[in-house]
Design a protein around this motif. Structure first.
Motif, PDB file in Angstrom:
ATOM      1  N   VAL A 147       0.852  -1.204   0.000  1.00  0.00           N
ATOM      2  CA  VAL A 147       0.000   0.000   0.000  1.00  0.00           C
ATOM      3  C   VAL A 147       0.885   1.252   0.000  1.00  0.00           C
ATOM      4  O   VAL A 147       0.640   2.209  -0.742  1.00  0.00           O
ATOM      5  CB  VAL A 147      -0.973  -0.009   1.204  1.00  0.00           C
ATOM      6  CG1 VAL A 147      -1.655   1.349   1.374  1.00  0.00           C
ATOM      7  CG2 VAL A 147      -2.004  -1.113   1.035  1.00  0.00           C
ATOM      8  N   VAL A 189      -7.621  -5.149  -4.795  1.00  0.00           N
ATOM      9  CA  VAL A 189      -7.561  -6.272  -3.850  1.00  0.00           C
ATOM     10  C   VAL A 189      -8.235  -7.474  -4.483  1.00  0.00           C
ATOM     11  O   VAL A 189      -9.356  -7.386  -4.977  1.00  0.00           O
ATOM     12  CB  VAL A 189      -8.280  -5.896  -2.530  1.00  0.00           C
ATOM     13  CG1 VAL A 189      -8.268  -7.082  -1.571  1.00  0.00           C
ATOM     14  CG2 VAL A 189      -7.610  -4.694  -1.894  1.00  0.00           C
ATOM     15  N   ALA A 204      -5.165   3.651   3.584  1.00  0.00           N
ATOM     16  CA  ALA A 204      -4.363   4.258   2.510  1.00  0.00           C
ATOM     17  C   ALA A 204      -3.057   4.879   3.009  1.00  0.00           C
ATOM     18  O   ALA A 204      -2.117   5.036   2.233  1.00  0.00           O
ATOM     19  CB  ALA A 204      -5.203   5.312   1.788  1.00  0.00           C
ATOM     20  N   GLY A 227     -14.851  -2.796  -0.550  1.00  0.00           N
ATOM     21  CA  GLY A 227     -13.401  -2.641  -0.411  1.00  0.00           C
ATOM     22  C   GLY A 227     -12.903  -1.208  -0.560  1.00  0.00           C
ATOM     23  O   GLY A 227     -11.756  -0.998  -0.919  1.00  0.00           O
ATOM     24  N   ASN A 228     -13.750  -0.237  -0.259  1.00  0.00           N
ATOM     25  CA  ASN A 228     -13.398   1.163  -0.521  1.00  0.00           C
ATOM     26  C   ASN A 228     -12.461   1.795   0.497  1.00  0.00           C
ATOM     27  O   ASN A 228     -11.936   2.881   0.268  1.00  0.00           O
ATOM     28  CB  ASN A 228     -14.673   2.006  -0.577  1.00  0.00           C
ATOM     29  CG  ASN A 228     -15.255   2.028  -1.968  1.00  0.00           C
ATOM     30  OD1 ASN A 228     -14.709   2.692  -2.845  1.00  0.00           O
ATOM     31  ND2 ASN A 228     -16.329   1.276  -2.194  1.00  0.00           N
ATOM     32  N   VAL A 276      -7.369  -2.471   2.857  1.00  0.00           N
ATOM     33  CA  VAL A 276      -7.214  -3.923   2.703  1.00  0.00           C
ATOM     34  C   VAL A 276      -7.497  -4.557   4.061  1.00  0.00           C
ATOM     35  O   VAL A 276      -6.768  -4.303   5.035  1.00  0.00           O
ATOM     36  CB  VAL A 276      -5.784  -4.298   2.263  1.00  0.00           C
ATOM     37  CG1 VAL A 276      -5.707  -5.786   1.960  1.00  0.00           C
ATOM     38  CG2 VAL A 276      -5.345  -3.470   1.064  1.00  0.00           C
ATOM     39  N   ASP A 316      -9.256   7.812   2.840  1.00  0.00           N
ATOM     40  CA  ASP A 316      -8.600   7.560   1.547  1.00  0.00           C
ATOM     41  C   ASP A 316      -8.837   8.764   0.633  1.00  0.00           C
ATOM     42  O   ASP A 316      -9.483   8.655  -0.412  1.00  0.00           O
ATOM     43  CB  ASP A 316      -9.175   6.272   0.919  1.00  0.00           C
ATOM     44  CG  ASP A 316      -8.473   5.901  -0.387  1.00  0.00           C
ATOM     45  OD1 ASP A 316      -7.395   6.468  -0.686  1.00  0.00           O
ATOM     46  OD2 ASP A 316      -9.011   5.039  -1.126  1.00  0.00           O
ATOM     47  N   PHE A 373      -7.958   3.267  -3.182  1.00  0.00           N
ATOM     48  CA  PHE A 373      -8.763   2.040  -3.330  1.00  0.00           C
ATOM     49  C   PHE A 373      -9.946   2.359  -4.240  1.00  0.00           C
ATOM     50  O   PHE A 373     -11.030   2.694  -3.778  1.00  0.00           O
ATOM     51  CB  PHE A 373      -9.221   1.538  -1.955  1.00  0.00           C
ATOM     52  CG  PHE A 373      -8.065   1.185  -1.058  1.00  0.00           C
ATOM     53  CD1 PHE A 373      -7.357   0.009  -1.265  1.00  0.00           C
ATOM     54  CD2 PHE A 373      -7.652   2.038  -0.044  1.00  0.00           C
ATOM     55  CE1 PHE A 373      -6.270  -0.317  -0.470  1.00  0.00           C
ATOM     56  CE2 PHE A 373      -6.569   1.721   0.756  1.00  0.00           C
ATOM     57  CZ  PHE A 373      -5.873   0.543   0.546  1.00  0.00           C
ATOM     58  N   ASN A 413     -12.928  -0.998  -7.657  1.00  0.00           N
ATOM     59  CA  ASN A 413     -14.076  -1.596  -6.954  1.00  0.00           C
ATOM     60  C   ASN A 413     -15.322  -0.813  -7.371  1.00  0.00           C
ATOM     61  O   ASN A 413     -15.244   0.027  -8.264  1.00  0.00           O
ATOM     62  CB  ASN A 413     -13.851  -1.507  -5.429  1.00  0.00           C
ATOM     63  CG  ASN A 413     -13.385  -0.115  -4.990  1.00  0.00           C
ATOM     64  OD1 ASN A 413     -13.797   0.880  -5.584  1.00  0.00           O
ATOM     65  ND2 ASN A 413     -12.538  -0.039  -3.983  1.00  0.00           N
ATOM     66  N   ASN A 469     -16.719   2.025  -6.856  1.00  0.00           N
ATOM     67  CA  ASN A 469     -15.995   3.094  -6.180  1.00  0.00           C
ATOM     68  C   ASN A 469     -16.860   4.206  -5.598  1.00  0.00           C
ATOM     69  O   ASN A 469     -17.652   4.844  -6.296  1.00  0.00           O
ATOM     70  CB  ASN A 469     -14.964   3.697  -7.139  1.00  0.00           C
ATOM     71  CG  ASN A 469     -13.998   4.617  -6.411  1.00  0.00           C
ATOM     72  OD1 ASN A 469     -13.719   5.709  -6.844  1.00  0.00           O
ATOM     73  ND2 ASN A 469     -13.501   4.177  -5.260  1.00  0.00           N
TER      74      ASN A 469
END
Ligand SMILES: Cc1cc2nc3c(=O)[nH]c(=O)nc-3n(C[C@H](O)[C@H](O)[C@H](O)COP(=O)(O)OP(=O)(O)OC[C@H]3O[C@@H](n4cnc5c(N)ncnc54)[C@H](O)[C@@H]3O)c2cc1C
Length: 470
Positions: free
Chosen positions: A67, A79, A177, A201-202, A205, A456, A461, A464, A466
């Motif tokens: 990361v 991810v 992040a 997954g926003n 991880v 973030d 991230f 995804n 988003n």
């Protein structure tokens, strides 16, 4: 310095990859390296990923290093745990493959499971089953435990009695992040705890997740497969029958067109069948009495109903065990009256000519409609049914599947609602910002976007569904 490939995505030099590899215990692969394909493998072969670099993380330190490396170069982080719902190609991204981090530990005394970020459901079914315990597990044993929980997690057996799996999460360990590792609970970083359970997954991880287990040792259930010629009667009976089922009992109906291939069991091979899935936590005799109206329709071509250990919940839906290429589309229905059933049959019934091999209607409601004890970001609790459909085949068939999925969605539109569970969001077709906002609802989306900005702000991230920082 980062360079760019012909598609405009960042690509790394071998010196940069070596720099990253020096900080990471697991393997680091560039496109063309031997292990790159294996660490980028997705379960849906229609959604390949092509990151700038793939990192096979072996622990929290690897995740933090990956990361930080991405953040230092402003590269997106993707991810991948099992590859069941990868969104986008991850072009130019640092992909973190979590499959090596798959430890599962069950504490029977505290009725608690702790899983690492890459664990799969069959592991929890086995470990918890040893102690007569169960998690609020989904249909497929190969789906990732963490990804499932982050999206809500609808259990076809326990959902109506226990609510969403996310409602039972006790702690989340996450690398955010900034490269820091945090333990997030109901009493620490409450906003992030709210957002993680439903916001997918926003936010970082997830390296480990802890969630409650319940004393569930068995269920009575399985499937009744009816020949396709009975489709109309089965659907109409099923629709009325499900509205009267007690909460301990649930059902879904799937219209299956299986190819004439050797791996498909004989009565289903190359035919159109209607698969009524049934599960009940009630005693077998009581559950069997409830099932009587469905049995009365016609003799099934296959009957797998039996008293079953909960660890074999994995067999209920008979989801595909191996990767395959498919295009899917799902929606949340607020109602499913007789007109909706007729509309569905026109699109996918025996005479429709559809190429969609799988169309499912799932009964929701019950505890799924109730607010959780600790509020979270799970959306779509007011949906009473879910419609899940897909077409599987070679990539050149994708346009046909997309068109037929759109026609199906259009036919059911009068009963469809915008707000829906994140796990229902399609991966293979992408989701627009408007669709995502609508799926979460404005208020929930805005709160997620504000929390995203805190944790973030540069949207690291973003590979995804988003939620962009507010
Ligand atoms: C055959 C099949 C059956 C399914 N059945 C159900 C069901 O019964 N109920 C239900 O609710 N859902 C169900 N799903 C949906 C499933 O829960 C989601 O697709 C889920 O996101 C899959 O997670 P994964 O880790 O397996 O997949 P991946 O593709 O590896 O992950 C999907 C995304 O989840 C996020 N993610 C996963 N793990 C992490 C992590 N450790 N940290 C941060 N982000 C992470 C990432 O954004 C990632 O891109 C099913 C899906 C399939 C394909």
């Amino acid at each position: 310095m980062t360079s760019y490939d012909t598609t405009g995505h960042a690509s790394l030099s071998s010196a940069e990859a070596a720099d990253l590899a020096a900080r990471i215990a697991g393997p680091v692969w560039l496109p063309g390296d031997d292990g790159y394909q294996a660490d980028c493998a997705t379960f849906n072969l229609m959604t390949p990923v092509r990151p700038a670099v793939a990192v096979g993380a072996t622990g929290v330190a690897d995740v933090r290093a990956a990361v930080r490396f991405a953040a230092g170069r402003d590269l997106p982080v993707a991810v991948l745990a099992t590859g069941h719902q990868v969104v986008g190609e991850a072009g130019g991204a640092v992909l973190i493959n979590l499959s090596r981090m798959d430890a599962v530990h069950v504490d029977p005394g505290r009725r608690l499971a702790r899983v690492e970020g890459g664990a799969r459901w069959h592991q929890v079914l086995d470990e918890a089953g040893e102690h007569g315990l169960a998690g609020v597990s989904g249909a497929s044993p190969t789906v990732g435990v963490v990804g499932y929980h982050l999206g809500g997690g609808h259990s076809p057996i326990l959902g109506r009695t226990h609510g969403y799996a996310a409602d039972h999460v006790q702690a989340v360990e996450i690398v955010t992040a900034d490269g820091e590792s945090r333990r997030v609970t109901a009493t620490s970083e409450r906003d992030l705890f709210w957002a993680l359970r439903g916001g997918k997954g926003n936010f970082g991880v997830v390296t480990a997740l802890e969630f409650s287990l319940f004393p569930v040792e068995r269920f009575y259930g399985g499937g009744l497969f009816f020949a396709g010629e009975h489709a109309a009667e089965v659907l109409r009976t099923w629709r009325e029958w499900t509205t009267g089922l007690p909460l301990e009992t649930t059902s879904s109906i799937a219209f299956l067109r299986r190819p004439p291939l050797p791996g498909v069991p004989e009565p289903l091979r190359g035919t159109f069948v209607v698969h009524v899935r049934f599960s009940s936590l009630l005693p077998a005799e009581e559950a069997e009495r409830l099932l009587a109206p469905m049995r009365a329709i016609a003799p099934p071509v296959l009957d797998t109903i039996a008293d079953t250990p909960y660890r074999m919940a994995r067999t209920l839906h008979m989801d595909p065990p191996r990767p395959a290429p498919w295009v899917e589309r799902s929606s949340a229905l607020r109602d499913f009256p007789g007109e909706a059933a007729d509309a569905l049959l026109r699109e996918i019934g025996p005479d429709s000519g559809t190429r969609l091999g799988f169309v499912e209607v799932r009964l929701l409601d019950g505890a799924l409609a109730r607010p959780p004890a600790v509020p979270n970001a799970v959306s779509g609790r007011n949906a009473r049914w879910a419609l899940i459909a897909s077409g599987a085949g070679a990539p050149d068939q994708a346009p046909v599947f997309r068109a037929q999925l759109a026609a199906l969605a259009g036919a059911l539109a009068p009963w469809t609602q915008d707000e829906m569970n994140a796990n229902l969001l399609t991966a293979s077709q992408g989701t627009t910002l408007d669709e995502l906002r609508a799926a979460y609802g404005r208020e929930r989306y805005d709160r997620l976007a504000a929390i995203k900005k805190r944790y973030d702000p540069r949207n690291l991230f973003r590979v995804n569904h988003n939620i962009a920082p507010a």
